[in-house]
Design an enzyme around this catalytic site. Sequence first.
Site, short mmCIF file in Angstrom:
data_model
loop_
_atom_site.label_atom_id
_atom_site.label_comp_id
_atom_site.label_asym_id
_atom_site.label_seq_id
_atom_site.Cartn_x
_atom_site.Cartn_y
_atom_site.Cartn_z
N GLU A 124 0.68 -1.22 -0.12
CA GLU A 124 0.04 0.01 0.04
C GLU A 124 0.98 1.23 -0.04
O GLU A 124 1.89 1.07 0.40
CB GLU A 124 -1.04 0.11 1.24
CG GLU A 124 -0.15 0.18 2.45
CD GLU A 124 -0.72 -0.27 3.82
OE1 GLU A 124 -0.90 -1.56 3.93
OE2 GLU A 124 -1.02 0.61 4.53
N LYS A 126 2.93 4.54 0.88
CA LYS A 126 3.42 4.95 2.13
C LYS A 126 2.97 6.51 2.22
O LYS A 126 3.53 7.29 1.63
CB LYS A 126 4.83 4.79 2.31
CG LYS A 126 5.39 5.26 3.46
CD LYS A 126 6.98 5.02 3.72
CE LYS A 126 7.46 5.10 5.19
NZ LYS A 126 7.40 6.69 5.45
N ASP A 128 2.92 10.21 3.08
CA ASP A 128 3.81 11.16 3.61
C ASP A 128 3.03 12.26 4.67
O ASP A 128 2.84 13.37 4.02
CB ASP A 128 4.72 12.02 2.53
CG ASP A 128 5.85 12.68 3.13
OD1 ASP A 128 6.06 12.41 4.26
OD2 ASP A 128 6.57 13.54 2.42
N ARG A 147 2.63 10.62 17.30
CA ARG A 147 3.61 9.49 17.54
C ARG A 147 4.44 9.90 18.66
O ARG A 147 4.92 9.07 19.34
CB ARG A 147 4.35 9.50 16.27
CG ARG A 147 5.33 8.28 16.50
CD ARG A 147 5.91 7.77 15.09
NE ARG A 147 6.69 6.54 14.96
CZ ARG A 147 7.92 6.73 14.90
NH1 ARG A 147 8.57 8.05 15.05
NH2 ARG A 147 8.73 5.76 15.09
N TYR A 235 -4.34 2.47 8.77
CA TYR A 235 -3.60 1.41 8.07
C TYR A 235 -3.12 0.30 9.20
O TYR A 235 -2.34 -0.44 8.85
CB TYR A 235 -2.64 1.74 6.91
CG TYR A 235 -1.56 2.66 7.81
CD1 TYR A 235 -0.90 2.67 8.92
CD2 TYR A 235 -1.57 4.28 7.34
CE1 TYR A 235 0.05 3.54 9.38
CE2 TYR A 235 -0.46 5.26 8.10
CZ TYR A 235 0.15 4.74 8.95
OH TYR A 235 0.92 5.62 9.55
N LYS A 299 3.60 -5.42 4.30
CA LYS A 299 3.35 -6.16 5.30
C LYS A 299 2.68 -7.45 5.29
O LYS A 299 1.92 -7.98 4.56
CB LYS A 299 2.11 -5.40 6.32
CG LYS A 299 2.28 -3.95 6.42
CD LYS A 299 1.13 -3.15 7.19
CE LYS A 299 1.48 -1.61 7.03
NZ LYS A 299 0.09 -0.80 7.30
N LYS A 323 11.16 2.57 -0.23
CA LYS A 323 10.90 4.09 -0.45
C LYS A 323 11.14 4.39 -2.07
O LYS A 323 12.03 3.64 -2.85
CB LYS A 323 12.15 4.76 0.21
CG LYS A 323 12.05 4.53 1.64
CD LYS A 323 10.74 5.30 2.16
CE LYS A 323 11.15 6.73 2.49
NZ LYS A 323 11.80 6.94 3.83
N CYS A 417 46.11 11.90 11.19
CA CYS A 417 44.90 12.37 11.84
C CYS A 417 45.16 13.91 11.77
O CYS A 417 46.16 14.41 12.16
CB CYS A 417 44.84 11.94 13.27
SG CYS A 417 43.34 12.83 14.37
N CYS A 420 45.35 15.12 15.90
CA CYS A 420 46.28 14.73 16.84
C CYS A 420 47.58 14.35 15.92
O CYS A 420 48.69 14.16 16.67
CB CYS A 420 46.10 13.41 17.78
SG CYS A 420 46.16 12.24 17.04
N CYS A 440 42.30 6.97 12.99
CA CYS A 440 43.49 7.66 13.91
C CYS A 440 43.83 6.69 14.87
O CYS A 440 43.10 6.00 15.62
CB CYS A 440 42.89 9.05 14.44
SG CYS A 440 43.93 9.35 16.03
N CYS A 446 44.18 11.35 21.37
CA CYS A 446 43.77 12.11 20.52
C CYS A 446 42.44 13.12 21.04
O CYS A 446 41.54 12.44 21.47
CB CYS A 446 43.06 11.41 19.11
SG CYS A 446 42.28 12.35 17.92
S1 IVH Z 1 2.45 0.83 9.08
C1 IVH Z 1 5.24 -0.34 12.99
N1 IVH Z 1 1.67 1.87 6.91
O1 IVH Z 1 5.63 5.43 8.16
C2 IVH Z 1 4.81 0.46 12.14
N2 IVH Z 1 2.89 3.26 8.09
O2 IVH Z 1 8.23 4.24 9.15
C3 IVH Z 1 3.68 0.32 11.30
N3 IVH Z 1 3.47 5.47 7.15
O3 IVH Z 1 5.37 6.05 11.31
C4 IVH Z 1 3.47 1.56 10.48
N4 IVH Z 1 2.22 5.30 5.43
O4 IVH Z 1 3.74 7.26 9.99
C5 IVH Z 1 2.39 1.98 8.07
N5 IVH Z 1 0.61 2.59 4.92
C6 IVH Z 1 1.29 2.76 5.92
C7 IVH Z 1 2.08 4.10 5.95
C8 IVH Z 1 3.05 4.12 7.43
C9 IVH Z 1 2.82 6.22 6.10
C10 IVH Z 1 4.32 6.02 8.13
C11 IVH Z 1 3.83 5.85 9.60
C12 IVH Z 1 5.21 5.40 10.26
C13 IVH Z 1 6.25 5.50 9.17
C14 IVH Z 1 6.88 4.05 9.35
#
Ligand code: IVH
Length: 711
Positions: A124, A126, A128, A147, A235, A299, A323, A417, A420, A440, A446
Amino acid sequence: MLKPVDSLSAPEAAAELERLAAEIAGHDRHYHEQDAPIISDAEYDALRLRNEAIEARFPELIRADSPSRRVGAVASEKFAKVRHAVPMLSLSNGFSTEDVNDFVGRIRRFLNLSESEPVGVTAEPKIDGLSISIRYENRKLVQAATRGDGFEGENVTANVLTMQSVPRRLAASAPDLIEVRGEIYMSHKDFAALNEKQIQEGERPFANPRNAAAGSLRQLDPEITKSRPLKFFAYAWGEAPDLPAKTQWDVIQAFASWGLPTNPLMKLCSSIEELLAHYRHIEMLRSELGYDIDGVVYKVNRLDWQQRLGFVSRSPRWGLAHKFSAEKATTVLEKIDIQVGRTGALTPVARLKPVTVGGVVVTNATLHNEDEIARKDIREGDTVTVQRAGDVIPQILGYIPEKRPENSQPYPFPAECPVCKSHAVREERASGKLDAVRRCTGGLICAAQRVERLKHFASRNAFDIEGLGDKIIAEFYADELIQWPHDIFTLEERDRTSLKRLKNREGWGEASVRKLFDAIDERRSIALDRFIFALGIRHVGETTARALARHYHTAEAFREQMIAAADLDGEHWQELNAIDGIGEIVAEALVQFFGEPHNRDVVDELLKHVKVTPLEARSTSSPVAGKTVVFTGALERMTREEAKAMAERLGAKVSGSVSKKTDLLVAGPGAGSKLKDAQKYGVEVIDENGWFDLTSSPAVAGEEGAPTKLG
Ligand code: IVH
């Protein structure tokens, strides 16, 4: 008239950094807390840029309160704190196909799955934005928390209650208690409209939708939040004693059926190829989504597998953030500086002409090591491509040949170094290859290594002495007030009889000195894992320190055993190597550290001043908490790695050999000498089924960070 940065002397630079820190902090307060900036954006940016340019020239003068160290909104005292019932951890990142292969491979190995067994994994976007935990009791929204540091966040309930996309009530089919987790974000359209409005009203526009979402949520006045179009995707979950399903996919479907917004691009995949195809699909749609995403999250679908996989450090083994590649920009590399770290590593740092990459001004970038510089043939004066991904230190990808100055020379990496002047060498690895890092050899002669060790010692995850930041340590070191870690604890006593009282130092006064002494006093008692981490032993990070602390319990035992472990044929060396998470490299580093008399002195002197407390057992409710367990023979229901992780999650110590200190031997078919040893010492022996019977009592469900047991 402001003097050009290039012609500032060090004292002038220090004075100016101080002035800029105060001035920028003042403007930040006007902006964030009073919502009423008093200067234009351009003026504000100019202040920050000047601050960064001075810092780039005088890195040693960077202040603890420097504006360049504060990221995003000011950490605020304005919201009440909320302790998360289940910590909000983060995902580990992957960047390549190989990382995805490794991720799935690791899962297979850990669970000991056969090649033919499919591993269902959801994929799914991620999002931002900023993550939030929303608690529903009897289907009513009762609390929402950011968080924060993962363990404690800010109570933003009133603000979340104003959000249209977060239901105040869940459908009747939802359970009595559930913490729904997800991301709050702002769409591109809403972001553009908000910024336009900000500008019209003479306010500062937000740098990006994420900042806009964070700034809008963290408002003291919920009416302001209400006027900002924030959205939400669910999520994940925190505390959830009765989940509606046994898979990730089905739980999220249930979320949707209760009225929670979920992302339509989530897909259940059953092969790596399918995951990668969906990743590319989402990447292709990225520009049309209308909101920012920075990758794809994978996941493991089966929740019983998630439970078994558990966590390493602060990330789940069952999840990965794949990413997208990062944002780039070009700029001039003005100079390569060599920094000396606490273990002597010489690290080249690129000083760049300030450039904005993905909304952040970048002035420094890492060059990793000398091979990397040679391989990429990066030279001072080059125009280079800089990449920034998330919060990681910006990297230099390469130079632009057409822009290379005519007189340019390859960069000569120093063989001594810079601090030193000791030889700097590359150690030979066991494999015969040279270590990538040149170090070093000065050790504690140092000054750079000593100062860095002191900085590490007082830093946040170590002794965490407030007011004793890097800059103050450097000053106190230079003035010989603090040379060794234990000097910190005699500072007050020595100050009483000193002719140069601290309170008379520039920038200090009675109150600030008192505050520092109080902060030091607060740390006269410290947990063993922090103590070990603070020593700054090579390869011993927080996780390793914790494992050592759990195993050895007291500082004295730890010290004695590390010295004894120098006998590589002895039981102490074996015991050390048998600790889960400790490999030969770490074990060697520990023995080497304690082999040096001056390091032992540091530890002994410290122990005269601080009380080190044993680490709390991870789980006190489990029947194996605090016990020493050994696994032997073939295990059928779990892999060895999984068995170890499970035992440690339940608070047990796992050892590789049986001694009279062993409490329990879990023996599978084919057990040999360890079984005999156990009989000799009268250690309790059970088989694998016995282990599951013992540990699956209700008391051990829902351990630290793990998903809660299925209802
Ligand atoms: S699952 C154990 N699902 O990404 C963590 N996170 O590094 C489970 N995030 O802090 C998180 N989209 O803020 C999950 N579809 C998604 C997400 C998501 C964005 C962010 C979230 C979390 C960070 C994880």
